[in-house]
Write a protein that holds these residues in place. Structure first.
Motif, PDB file in Angstrom:
ATOM      1  N   THR A  10       9.485  -4.286 -35.135  1.00 15.02           N
ATOM      2  CA  THR A  10       9.222  -4.531 -33.721  1.00 15.02           C
ATOM      3  C   THR A  10       8.138  -5.585 -33.630  1.00 15.02           C
ATOM      4  OG1 THR A  10       9.799  -2.263 -33.147  1.00 15.02           O
ATOM      5  CG2 THR A  10       8.519  -3.490 -31.542  1.00 15.02           C
ATOM      6  N   GLN A  11       8.386  -6.611 -32.848  1.00 17.20           N
ATOM      7  CA  GLN A  11       7.423  -7.693 -32.681  1.00 17.20           C
ATOM      8  C   GLN A  11       7.156  -7.934 -31.207  1.00 17.20           C
ATOM      9  OE1 GLN A  11       9.538 -10.901 -34.674  1.00 17.20           O
ATOM     10  NE2 GLN A  11       8.200 -10.697 -36.445  1.00 17.20           N
ATOM     11  N   THR A  12       5.935  -8.320 -30.913  1.00 17.56           N
ATOM     12  CA  THR A  12       5.582  -8.805 -29.586  1.00 17.56           C
ATOM     13  C   THR A  12       5.182 -10.258 -29.763  1.00 17.56           C
ATOM     14  OG1 THR A  12       4.811  -6.613 -28.942  1.00 17.56           O
ATOM     15  CG2 THR A  12       4.113  -8.465 -27.577  1.00 17.56           C
ATOM     16  N   HIS A  14       4.213 -13.963 -28.078  1.00 15.87           N
ATOM     17  CA  HIS A  14       3.681 -14.603 -26.876  1.00 15.87           C
ATOM     18  C   HIS A  14       3.945 -16.102 -27.003  1.00 15.87           C
ATOM     19  CE1 HIS A  14       0.102 -14.846 -23.843  1.00 15.87           C
ATOM     20  NE2 HIS A  14       1.213 -15.380 -23.379  1.00 15.87           N
ATOM     21  N   LEU A  51      13.465  -5.664 -26.032  1.00 16.43           N
ATOM     22  CA  LEU A  51      12.915  -4.506 -25.338  1.00 16.43           C
ATOM     23  C   LEU A  51      12.334  -4.902 -23.991  1.00 16.43           C
ATOM     24  CD1 LEU A  51      11.176  -2.874 -28.430  1.00 16.43           C
ATOM     25  CD2 LEU A  51      13.443  -2.379 -27.495  1.00 16.43           C
ATOM     26  N   SER A  52      11.686  -6.074 -23.935  1.00 19.17           N
ATOM     27  CA  SER A  52      11.188  -6.597 -22.661  1.00 19.17           C
ATOM     28  C   SER A  52      10.927  -8.086 -22.797  1.00 19.17           C
ATOM     29  CB  SER A  52       9.912  -5.875 -22.210  1.00 19.17           C
ATOM     30  OG  SER A  52       8.839  -6.189 -23.054  1.00 19.17           O
ATOM     31  N   GLU A  53      11.054  -8.765 -21.671  1.00 16.09           N
ATOM     32  CA  GLU A  53      10.757 -10.199 -21.590  1.00 16.09           C
ATOM     33  C   GLU A  53      10.058 -10.410 -20.262  1.00 16.09           C
ATOM     34  OE1 GLU A  53      13.086 -14.503 -21.633  1.00 16.09           O
ATOM     35  OE2 GLU A  53      14.110 -12.710 -22.368  1.00 16.09           O
ATOM     36  N   ILE A  62       6.024 -13.310 -22.664  1.00 20.28           N
ATOM     37  CA  ILE A  62       5.817 -12.310 -23.702  1.00 20.28           C
ATOM     38  C   ILE A  62       7.153 -11.622 -23.932  1.00 20.28           C
ATOM     39  CG2 ILE A  62       4.690 -10.151 -24.340  1.00 20.28           C
ATOM     40  CD1 ILE A  62       2.221 -11.106 -22.868  1.00 20.28           C
ATOM     41  N   GLU A  64       9.090  -8.800 -26.225  1.00 22.41           N
ATOM     42  CA  GLU A  64       9.015  -7.676 -27.153  1.00 22.41           C
ATOM     43  C   GLU A  64      10.418  -7.452 -27.686  1.00 22.41           C
ATOM     44  OE1 GLU A  64       7.462  -3.068 -27.476  1.00 22.41           O
ATOM     45  OE2 GLU A  64       7.304  -4.117 -25.571  1.00 22.41           O
ATOM     46  N   LYS A  66      12.992  -5.850 -31.005  1.00 20.61           N
ATOM     47  CA  LYS A  66      13.217  -5.053 -32.206  1.00 20.61           C
ATOM     48  C   LYS A  66      14.331  -5.768 -32.947  1.00 20.61           C
ATOM     49  CE  LYS A  66      13.140  -0.609 -31.772  1.00 20.61           C
ATOM     50  NZ  LYS A  66      13.505   0.805 -31.496  1.00 20.61           N
TER      51      LYS A  66
END
Length: 79
Positions: A10-12, A14, A51-53, A62, A64, A66
């Motif tokens: 899992t990466q976040t 930016h 997972l989110s943008e 940002i 997120e 997986k």
């Protein structure tokens, strides 16, 4: 002896604006960078799930995600 049955990371990420550009162009450049990142995942057949943008107030993004770790099987991680 051990074997990896499944693995994901899992990466976040930016995606920051380039400071040398005017704001409007920098936002477009970030959008293009995000698009190219996703295309790169597809091109390399990396399994992933966003997972989110989220676009930030300054125009950066940002992301997120997986994604498959190396070429390991992903098992149930992306369900």
């Amino acid at each position: 002896m051990k074997r990896i049955k499944s693995a994901c990371i899992t990466q976040t990420l930016h995606f920051l604006l380039k400071e040398d550009y005017d704001h409007e162009y920098a936002v477009k450049a970030v959008d293009e960078e995000v698009k190219k990142y996703k295309e790169h995942l597809e091109k390399n057949h990396t399994k992933y799930k966003i997972l989110s943008e989220e676009r930030q107030a300054d125009g950066s993004v940002i992301l997120e995600i997986k994604k498959q770790y190396n070429t390991s099987p992903v098992g149930n991680y992306l369900d």
